[in-house]
Write a protein that holds these residues in place. Structure first.
Motif, mmCIF file in Angstrom:
data_model
loop_
_atom_site.group_PDB
_atom_site.id
_atom_site.type_symbol
_atom_site.label_atom_id
_atom_site.label_comp_id
_atom_site.label_asym_id
_atom_site.label_seq_id
_atom_site.Cartn_x
_atom_site.Cartn_y
_atom_site.Cartn_z
ATOM 1 N N LYS A 129 -2.896 10.497 13.567
ATOM 2 C CA LYS A 129 -4.071 10.888 12.789
ATOM 3 C C LYS A 129 -3.722 11.020 11.316
ATOM 4 N N GLU A 130 -4.588 10.460 10.469
ATOM 5 C CA GLU A 130 -4.474 10.656 9.030
ATOM 6 C C GLU A 130 -5.322 11.871 8.636
ATOM 7 N N THR A 131 -5.272 12.260 7.374
ATOM 8 C CA THR A 131 -5.934 13.499 6.982
ATOM 9 C C THR A 131 -7.420 13.344 6.675
ATOM 10 N N ASP A 132 -7.897 12.131 6.374
ATOM 11 C CA ASP A 132 -9.313 11.988 6.036
ATOM 12 C C ASP A 132 -10.157 11.864 7.303
ATOM 13 N N ARG A 133 -11.417 12.189 7.194
ATOM 14 C CA ARG A 133 -12.306 12.229 8.356
ATOM 15 C C ARG A 133 -12.464 10.864 9.024
ATOM 16 N N ASN A 177 8.889 -1.960 5.497
ATOM 17 C CA ASN A 177 8.090 -0.859 6.011
ATOM 18 C C ASN A 177 6.663 -1.321 6.286
ATOM 19 N N SER A 178 6.261 -1.330 7.554
ATOM 20 C CA SER A 178 4.916 -1.776 7.932
ATOM 21 C C SER A 178 4.511 -1.073 9.216
ATOM 22 N N ARG A 179 3.453 -0.273 9.154
ATOM 23 C CA ARG A 179 3.050 0.469 10.351
ATOM 24 C C ARG A 179 2.797 -0.460 11.529
ATOM 25 N N GLY A 206 0.814 -1.209 0.000
ATOM 26 C CA GLY A 206 0.000 0.000 0.000
ATOM 27 C C GLY A 206 0.849 1.261 0.000
ATOM 28 N N HIS A 207 0.414 2.253 0.813
ATOM 29 C CA HIS A 207 1.159 3.506 0.892
ATOM 30 C C HIS A 207 2.578 3.281 1.395
ATOM 31 N N SER A 208 2.759 2.319 2.285
ATOM 32 C CA SER A 208 4.101 2.023 2.790
ATOM 33 C C SER A 208 5.014 1.553 1.667
ATOM 34 N N GLY A 209 4.444 0.778 0.738
ATOM 35 C CA GLY A 209 5.210 0.328 -0.417
ATOM 36 C C GLY A 209 5.571 1.474 -1.345
ATOM 37 N N ILE A 210 4.641 2.409 -1.532
ATOM 38 C CA ILE A 210 4.916 3.572 -2.379
ATOM 39 C C ILE A 210 6.044 4.399 -1.764
ATOM 40 N N PHE A 249 2.199 8.353 5.390
ATOM 41 C CA PHE A 249 3.039 8.324 4.194
ATOM 42 C C PHE A 249 4.020 9.495 4.192
ATOM 43 N N VAL A 250 3.532 10.675 4.537
ATOM 44 C CA VAL A 250 4.387 11.864 4.569
ATOM 45 C C VAL A 250 5.497 11.694 5.601
#
Length: 208
Positions: free
Chosen positions: A148-152, A100-102, A55-59, A161-162
């Motif tokens: 916290k992520e950016t979406d609701r 990379n894995s949260r 996913g995002h971690s792979g990107i 990711f950032v």
């Protein structure tokens, strides 16, 4: 468009910048920078570098591999599925694999860590969970601190990711200092685009 929805959308845009900026600040205040220095030194010693995540971690891992190549350290993103079906042959004893894995429990990555142990490949794990299976098999663990992520719904791997990319950027900056990598070296690896033109011009002005 409904005015209330538009107002909420504008607020979400403002909040997204604030959330991601805060996430980077929290990571910077919580991490032991010596861990990142150790990771940089281990990467410098590696003939080859692999990176994998889902996913995002792979990107983010693709970004990391590109950064390493740009500064002269051969690196490749290995998709978890391909890595589990032979692509781990890219790595040999003395190389380094970044996983990379949260959560540190990604099913596709655990077998890769086991392969690394068998082959004498060092493992750098980046995860929130220091007690996870992935962290326990790693030589170096880079801790993540994401709240916290950016979406609701707090679902999309955005702020995380950032932060991951910021960590990779910081490691690259450390490697540049540790190895004495110079603009003229970067110009050889990156001749294209506006950056390549600028670096080539700077190299010519220095008489190289």
């Amino acid at each position: 468009m409904d005015s209330d929805n538009e107002a909420m959308a504008l607020k979400s845009i403002r909040d997204a910048f604030a959330i991601e900026a805060d996430a980077i600040c929290k990571e910077a205040s919580s991490i032991d920078f010596s861990i990142m220095l150790n990771a940089a030194e281990l990467l410098i010693s590696a003939p080859r570098i692999g990176a994998s995540g889902c996913g995002h971690s792979g990107i983010a891992c693709r970004h990391f591999a590109h950064l390493m190549c740009c500064i002269g350290h051969p690196a490749r993103f290995l998709s978890p599925s391909e890595a589990n079906h032979g692509a781990m042959g890219f790595l040999a004893s003395g190389d380094v694999m970044l996983l990379n894995s949260r959560g540190g429990k990604t099913d596709e990555l655990i077998p890769l860590a086991k392969i690394c142990r068998q082959k004498g490949v060092s493992v750098i794990a980046m995860t929130e969970n220091a007690e996870s299976p992935l962290a326990k098999m790693a030589d170096i663990v880079i801790p993540l601190a994401i709240t916290k992520e950016t979406d609701r719904y707090n679902c999309q791997g955005t702020a995380s990711f950032v932060v991951q990319c910021a960590v990779f950027d910081a490691i690259q900056a450390a490697i540049i200092e540790l190895t004495g990598f110079e603009n003229r070296d970067f110009a050889i690896n990156h001749p294209g685009g506006a950056v390549g033109c600028r670096l080539s011009s700077e190299s010519r002005s220095l008489g190289s």
